[in-house]
Design an enzyme around this catalytic site. Structure first.
Site, PDB file in Angstrom:
ATOM      1  N   GLY A   1       0.832  -1.202   0.000  1.00  0.00           N
ATOM      2  CA  GLY A   1       0.000   0.000   0.000  1.00  0.00           C
ATOM      3  C   GLY A   1       0.866   1.253   0.000  1.00  0.00           C
ATOM      4  O   GLY A   1       2.065   1.210  -0.331  1.00  0.00           O
TER       5      GLY A   1
ATOM      6  N   TRP B   1       1.958   3.262   2.554  1.00  0.00           N
ATOM      7  CA  TRP B   1       3.067   3.269   3.519  1.00  0.00           C
ATOM      8  C   TRP B   1       4.048   2.144   3.209  1.00  0.00           C
ATOM      9  O   TRP B   1       5.269   2.305   3.319  1.00  0.00           O
ATOM     10  CB  TRP B   1       2.503   3.179   4.929  1.00  0.00           C
ATOM     11  CG  TRP B   1       3.481   3.339   6.073  1.00  0.00           C
ATOM     12  CD1 TRP B   1       3.450   2.634   7.230  1.00  0.00           C
ATOM     13  CD2 TRP B   1       4.588   4.252   6.206  1.00  0.00           C
ATOM     14  NE1 TRP B   1       4.466   3.051   8.066  1.00  0.00           N
ATOM     15  CE2 TRP B   1       5.185   4.047   7.459  1.00  0.00           C
ATOM     16  CE3 TRP B   1       5.133   5.218   5.355  1.00  0.00           C
ATOM     17  CZ2 TRP B   1       6.295   4.762   7.905  1.00  0.00           C
ATOM     18  CZ3 TRP B   1       6.255   5.942   5.793  1.00  0.00           C
ATOM     19  CH2 TRP B   1       6.820   5.712   7.056  1.00  0.00           C
ATOM     20  N   GLY B   2       3.523   0.999   2.793  1.00  0.00           N
ATOM     21  CA  GLY B   2       4.395  -0.122   2.416  1.00  0.00           C
ATOM     22  C   GLY B   2       5.363   0.302   1.316  1.00  0.00           C
ATOM     23  O   GLY B   2       6.565  -0.012   1.361  1.00  0.00           O
TER      24      GLY B   2
ATOM     25  N   LYS C   1      -1.272   0.300  12.113  1.00  0.00           N
ATOM     26  CA  LYS C   1      -1.873   1.046  13.220  1.00  0.00           C
ATOM     27  C   LYS C   1      -3.322   0.603  13.384  1.00  0.00           C
ATOM     28  O   LYS C   1      -4.114   0.716  12.443  1.00  0.00           O
ATOM     29  CB  LYS C   1      -1.795   2.547  12.941  1.00  0.00           C
ATOM     30  CG  LYS C   1      -0.362   3.084  12.951  1.00  0.00           C
ATOM     31  CD  LYS C   1      -0.277   4.549  12.536  1.00  0.00           C
ATOM     32  CE  LYS C   1       1.168   5.056  12.641  1.00  0.00           C
ATOM     33  NZ  LYS C   1       1.323   6.417  12.081  1.00  0.00           N
TER      34      LYS C   1
ATOM     35  N   ALA D   1       2.544   8.880   4.317  1.00  0.00           N
ATOM     36  CA  ALA D   1       3.390   8.127   3.384  1.00  0.00           C
ATOM     37  C   ALA D   1       3.979   9.003   2.275  1.00  0.00           C
ATOM     38  O   ALA D   1       5.187   8.947   2.010  1.00  0.00           O
ATOM     39  CB  ALA D   1       2.582   6.974   2.790  1.00  0.00           C
TER      40      ALA D   1
ATOM     41  N   LYS E   1      -4.761   7.668  17.882  1.00  0.00           N
ATOM     42  CA  LYS E   1      -4.707   8.991  17.221  1.00  0.00           C
ATOM     43  C   LYS E   1      -5.625   9.026  16.011  1.00  0.00           C
ATOM     44  O   LYS E   1      -6.065  10.089  15.580  1.00  0.00           O
ATOM     45  CB  LYS E   1      -3.272   9.370  16.875  1.00  0.00           C
ATOM     46  CG  LYS E   1      -2.556   8.484  15.855  1.00  0.00           C
ATOM     47  CD  LYS E   1      -2.825   8.830  14.408  1.00  0.00           C
ATOM     48  CE  LYS E   1      -2.277   7.792  13.452  1.00  0.00           C
ATOM     49  NZ  LYS E   1      -2.674   8.014  12.060  1.00  0.00           N
TER      50      LYS E   1
ATOM     51  N   ARG F   1      -5.791  10.671   6.251  1.00  0.00           N
ATOM     52  CA  ARG F   1      -6.951  10.180   5.492  1.00  0.00           C
ATOM     53  C   ARG F   1      -8.188  10.052   6.370  1.00  0.00           C
ATOM     54  O   ARG F   1      -9.308  10.274   5.919  1.00  0.00           O
ATOM     55  CB  ARG F   1      -6.605   8.811   4.879  1.00  0.00           C
ATOM     56  CG  ARG F   1      -5.437   8.859   3.927  1.00  0.00           C
ATOM     57  CD  ARG F   1      -4.917   7.492   3.548  1.00  0.00           C
ATOM     58  NE  ARG F   1      -4.352   6.788   4.708  1.00  0.00           N
ATOM     59  CZ  ARG F   1      -3.765   5.600   4.655  1.00  0.00           C
ATOM     60  NH1 ARG F   1      -3.648   4.999   3.490  1.00  0.00           N
ATOM     61  NH2 ARG F   1      -3.290   5.034   5.738  1.00  0.00           N
ATOM     62  N   ASN F   2      -7.978   9.685   7.647  1.00  0.00           N
ATOM     63  CA  ASN F   2      -9.125   9.583   8.562  1.00  0.00           C
ATOM     64  C   ASN F   2      -9.806  10.945   8.709  1.00  0.00           C
ATOM     65  O   ASN F   2     -11.031  11.049   8.718  1.00  0.00           O
ATOM     66  CB  ASN F   2      -8.661   9.070   9.926  1.00  0.00           C
ATOM     67  CG  ASN F   2      -8.351   7.587   9.893  1.00  0.00           C
ATOM     68  OD1 ASN F   2      -9.255   6.760   9.885  1.00  0.00           O
ATOM     69  ND2 ASN F   2      -7.069   7.245   9.845  1.00  0.00           N
TER      70      ASN F   2
ATOM     71  N   GLN G   1      -8.143   3.188   9.059  1.00  0.00           N
ATOM     72  CA  GLN G   1      -7.974   2.364  10.272  1.00  0.00           C
ATOM     73  C   GLN G   1      -8.845   2.894  11.424  1.00  0.00           C
ATOM     74  O   GLN G   1      -9.153   2.189  12.360  1.00  0.00           O
ATOM     75  CB  GLN G   1      -6.517   2.381  10.733  1.00  0.00           C
ATOM     76  CG  GLN G   1      -5.490   2.207   9.623  1.00  0.00           C
ATOM     77  CD  GLN G   1      -5.396   0.805   9.114  1.00  0.00           C
ATOM     78  OE1 GLN G   1      -4.793  -0.049   9.728  1.00  0.00           O
ATOM     79  NE2 GLN G   1      -6.028   0.564   7.976  1.00  0.00           N
TER      80      GLN G   1
HETATM   81  N1  LIG Z   1      -0.456   5.601   4.513  1.00  0.00           N
HETATM   82  C1  LIG Z   1       0.179   6.198   5.502  1.00  0.00           C
HETATM   83  O1  LIG Z   1       0.466   7.396   5.419  1.00  0.00           O
HETATM   84  C2  LIG Z   1       0.564   5.426   6.730  1.00  0.00           C
HETATM   85  C3  LIG Z   1       1.552   5.950   7.553  1.00  0.00           C
HETATM   86  C4  LIG Z   1       1.915   5.264   8.713  1.00  0.00           C
HETATM   87  C5  LIG Z   1       1.293   4.065   9.020  1.00  0.00           C
HETATM   88  N2  LIG Z   1       0.344   3.574   8.182  1.00  0.00           N
HETATM   89  C6  LIG Z   1      -0.252   2.292   8.560  1.00  0.00           C
HETATM   90  O2  LIG Z   1       0.309   1.285   7.725  1.00  0.00           O
HETATM   91  C7  LIG Z   1      -0.653   0.268   7.455  1.00  0.00           C
HETATM   92  C8  LIG Z   1      -0.740   0.047   5.962  1.00  0.00           C
HETATM   93  O3  LIG Z   1      -1.150   1.241   5.362  1.00  0.00           O
HETATM   94  P1  LIG Z   1      -0.880   1.550   3.824  1.00  0.00           P
HETATM   95  O4  LIG Z   1      -1.028   3.022   3.686  1.00  0.00           O
HETATM   96  O5  LIG Z   1       0.385   0.944   3.341  1.00  0.00           O
HETATM   97  O6  LIG Z   1      -2.084   0.769   3.111  1.00  0.00           O
HETATM   98  P2  LIG Z   1      -3.208   1.411   2.183  1.00  0.00           P
HETATM   99  O7  LIG Z   1      -4.142   2.210   3.006  1.00  0.00           O
HETATM  100  O8  LIG Z   1      -2.555   2.095   1.025  1.00  0.00           O
HETATM  101  O9  LIG Z   1      -4.036   0.148   1.671  1.00  0.00           O
HETATM  102  C9  LIG Z   1      -3.557  -0.672   0.634  1.00  0.00           C
HETATM  103  C10 LIG Z   1      -3.068  -1.967   1.211  1.00  0.00           C
HETATM  104  O10 LIG Z   1      -4.192  -2.740   1.655  1.00  0.00           O
HETATM  105  C11 LIG Z   1      -4.104  -4.047   1.125  1.00  0.00           C
HETATM  106  N3  LIG Z   1      -5.449  -4.557   0.944  1.00  0.00           N
HETATM  107  C12 LIG Z   1      -6.501  -3.935   0.373  1.00  0.00           C
HETATM  108  N4  LIG Z   1      -7.571  -4.750   0.368  1.00  0.00           N
HETATM  109  C13 LIG Z   1      -7.166  -5.906   0.948  1.00  0.00           C
HETATM  110  C14 LIG Z   1      -7.802  -7.143   1.239  1.00  0.00           C
HETATM  111  N5  LIG Z   1      -9.085  -7.351   0.951  1.00  0.00           N
HETATM  112  N6  LIG Z   1      -7.068  -8.113   1.847  1.00  0.00           N
HETATM  113  C15 LIG Z   1      -5.773  -7.910   2.175  1.00  0.00           C
HETATM  114  N7  LIG Z   1      -5.126  -6.755   1.924  1.00  0.00           N
HETATM  115  C16 LIG Z   1      -5.813  -5.783   1.317  1.00  0.00           C
HETATM  116  C17 LIG Z   1      -3.392  -3.859  -0.187  1.00  0.00           C
HETATM  117  O11 LIG Z   1      -2.845  -5.073  -0.652  1.00  0.00           O
HETATM  118  C18 LIG Z   1      -2.337  -2.843   0.201  1.00  0.00           C
HETATM  119  O12 LIG Z   1      -1.263  -3.479   0.855  1.00  0.00           O
HETATM  120  C19 LIG Z   1      -1.953   0.751   8.085  1.00  0.00           C
HETATM  121  O13 LIG Z   1      -2.135   0.122   9.320  1.00  0.00           O
HETATM  122  C20 LIG Z   1      -1.737   2.243   8.308  1.00  0.00           C
HETATM  123  O14 LIG Z   1      -2.440   2.742   9.428  1.00  0.00           O
HETATM  124  C21 LIG Z   1      -0.014   4.213   7.052  1.00  0.00           C
HETATM  125  O1  LIG Z   2      -3.802   8.930   6.716  1.00  0.00           O
HETATM  126  P1  LIG Z   2      -4.098   8.308   8.060  1.00  0.00           P
HETATM  127  O2  LIG Z   2      -5.185   9.038   8.773  1.00  0.00           O
HETATM  128  O3  LIG Z   2      -4.350   6.843   7.920  1.00  0.00           O
HETATM  129  O4  LIG Z   2      -2.771   8.493   8.895  1.00  0.00           O
HETATM  130  C1  LIG Z   2      -1.568   8.086   8.288  1.00  0.00           C
HETATM  131  C2  LIG Z   2      -0.454   7.929   9.284  1.00  0.00           C
HETATM  132  O5  LIG Z   2      -0.817   7.102  10.334  1.00  0.00           O
HETATM  133  C3  LIG Z   2       0.079   9.240   9.754  1.00  0.00           C
HETATM  134  O6  LIG Z   2       1.165   9.014  10.611  1.00  0.00           O
END
Ligand SMILES: NC(=O)c1ccc[n+]([C@@H]2O[C@H](COP(=O)([O-])OP(=O)(O)OC[C@H]3O[C@@H](n4cnc5c(N)ncnc54)[C@H](O)[C@@H]3O)[C@@H](O)[C@H]2O)c1
Ligand SMILES: O=P(O)(O)OC[C@H](O)CO
Length: 426
Positions: free
Chosen positions: A92, A94-95, A197, A231, A285, A349-350, A378
């Site tokens: 995704g 963050w990944g 998260k 991200a 948060k 995004r939330n 989330q």
């Molecule tokens: N995006 C950010 O800015 C950010 C920053 C810090 C932490 N996080 C945390 O990191 C984690 C991952 O967030 P992200 O932003 O990489 O993901 P994302 O919100 O971009 O969602 C896409 C991800 O969800 C997976 N996905 C979607 N539908 C699915 C399904 N049905 N089954 C399994 N997987 C599925 C996809 O394969 C992909 O890995 C979350 O817990 C998020 O809170 C995100």
């Molecule tokens: O975009 P949100 O609300 O999922 O937040 C992304 C990250 O957790 C920010 O640190």
């Protein structure tokens, strides 16, 4: 009489094989009053071993003391031995940003890491595009990934070839992922770091953290990385910070390994030993950010938003006090606390989707699909879990802000009543 099973445990301690291993030695242990195990210094692991011994295995009445020695780090997890292979599980937003950061860092620290980073992308068509263009066009198209980040669609390949596993999928899919990789993990003895998260509720109605789920299901030591890390901003190399929980507490080699993996001149990590608070901050948060988005959507200004923010922080601290009484207040002042609350409540995004909730009659799930195009929220699930946990403890009255946010998200409360909830928060 003491049985010293030092070092012979190795994998068995970290994997689901602990029970059979000990059962084979049941005749010895049944006649013992003391069982002494040498294991890693990770607190979560020690408590799991104790649970297993005390609840699942019947050692008879003679075993009245279980001694866990915390001094040794098992060889397979020895951070001084061998170059480590890294796997990023989750393609995704963050990944992708973290795969980019890690890809650059492992190339800089060749003495510690293998240069290729395996990047698990669930969708094969997206994986092929990333392989060809180096861009994750669905979730984070703004950057090109370095050539040493190799997108793979086989989860078992990514897991079985990695010594360090980065869990970075939306928390609602974490249990399914752990279930799917359980077999692949048994051949290696990796260390995990959770970047997800969110909170969970277990079958007995208790709070469970992402790192606890990974540890319970896979038996590996798990650390946490959490902070104000939107991200796209990390990917664009804007200065950011994060809080890191060492999977092997007090192991300085492990700390150094993870500092080298994550830190660069534009991404600073600070270590913290208060893992549960770090993780709870990252999840809670998101509820506060939803509250701030609702305030924005209702058309109020900065004073009201500041009231929502401070009320949210108070409920966060109170929640952690209830569910993790040994917390340290200072953790809230680290980047994983106040830093992430601010970033998420203004730019996350939330916040964005909850602002739209006020101006639309659509459900939050529909708005998530429409506005985030495949990215996952989330906050709403976390607000639901928090609501259930507080309900179980009959504490809803003490958390009017958190409770209101859950009820506004599922449309059982008028958003205008949010102000009353903020006013009544202790
Ligand atoms: N995006 C950010 O800015 C950010 C920053 C810090 C932490 N996080 C945390 O990191 C984690 C991952 O967030 P992200 O932003 O990489 O993901 P994302 O919100 O971009 O969602 C896409 C991800 O969800 C997976 N996905 C979607 N539908 C699915 C399904 N049905 N089954 C399994 N997987 C599925 C996809 O394969 C992909 O890995 C979350 O817990 C998020 O809170 C995100
Ligand atoms: O975009 P949100 O609300 O999922 O937040 C992304 C990250 O957790 C920010 O640190």
């Amino acid at each position: 009489m003491a049985i010293i099973l030092k070092n012979s445990l190795k994998l068995n301690v970290f994997h689901n094989k602990l029970s059979p291993f000990l059962r084979r030695r049941q005749s010895e242990t049944q006649t013992s009053s003391l069982l002494s195990l040498t294991t890693s210094s990770c607190g979560l692991i020690e408590s799991t071993i104790k649970d297993k011994l005390q609840t699942k295995l019947k050692f008879g009445n003679t075993l009245n003391k279980i001694e866990i020695t915390s001094s040794a780090v098992l060889e397979a997890n020895d951070c001084t031995k061998g170059r480590k292979s890294v796997g990023v599980l989750g393609g995704g937003a963050w990944g992708t940003a973290i795969a980019d950061l890690i890809g650059r860092n492992v190339a800089k620290h060749k003495h510690l890491f293998h240069e290729e980073v395996l990047f698990y992308v669930r969708d094969e068509s997206l994986r092929l595009i990333i392989e060809k263009t180096r861009q994750n066009i669905r979730y984070l198209s703004a950057i090109k990934l370095p050539l040493n980040v190799r997108p793979v669609s086989s989860l078992s390949d990514a897991v079985s070839k990695s010594d360090v596993l980065i869990f970075v999928i939306p928390h609602q899919y974490l249990q399914d992922l752990c279930y799917a990789i359980n077999d692949s993990i048994s051949t290696r003895n990796p260390i995990g770091i959770s970047l997800s998260k969110g909170l969970h509720i277990d079958s007995a109605g208790n709070l469970e953290l992402n790192s606890q789920i990974i540890h319970r299901m896979l038996g590996i030591p798990v650390g946490v990385l959490s902070g104000a890390n939107i991200a796209i901003e990390v990917a664009q190399r804007q200065y950011s910070e994060a809080t890191l929980v060492n999977p092997l507490t007090n192991d300085k080699n492990c700390e150094e390994l993870f500092r080298c993996l994550f830190e660069c001149n534009l991404f600073r990590v600070s270590f913290c030993n208060d893992g549960p608070t770090v993780e709870m901050c990252g999840a809670l948060k998101n509820i506060v950010a939803i509250g701030c988005g609702l305030v924005d959507g209702l058309g109020y200004g900065m004073n009201t938003k500041a009231a929502a923010l401070s009320c949210g922080v108070r409920e966060m601290i109170r929640f952690v006090e209830v569910f993790h009484p040994k917390y340290e207040l200072s953790t809230f002042f680290q980047n994983c606390g106040i830093g992430d609350i601010i970033a998420s409540s203004f730019g996350g995004r939330n916040r964005k989707v909850s602002e739209a909730l006020i101006k639309s009659s659509k459900s939050i799930e529909m708005l998530e699909k429409q506005l985030l195009r495949g990215q996952k929220l989330q906050g709403p699930q976390t607000a639901h879990v928090v609501y259930q946990l507080l309900q179980n403890k009959q504490l809803l009255n003490e958390f009017p802000f958190f409770s209101a946010i859950h009820r506004i998200c599922n449309r059982t409360m008028d958003p205008k009543d949010l102000i009353q909830a903020i006013k009544s928060s202790p």
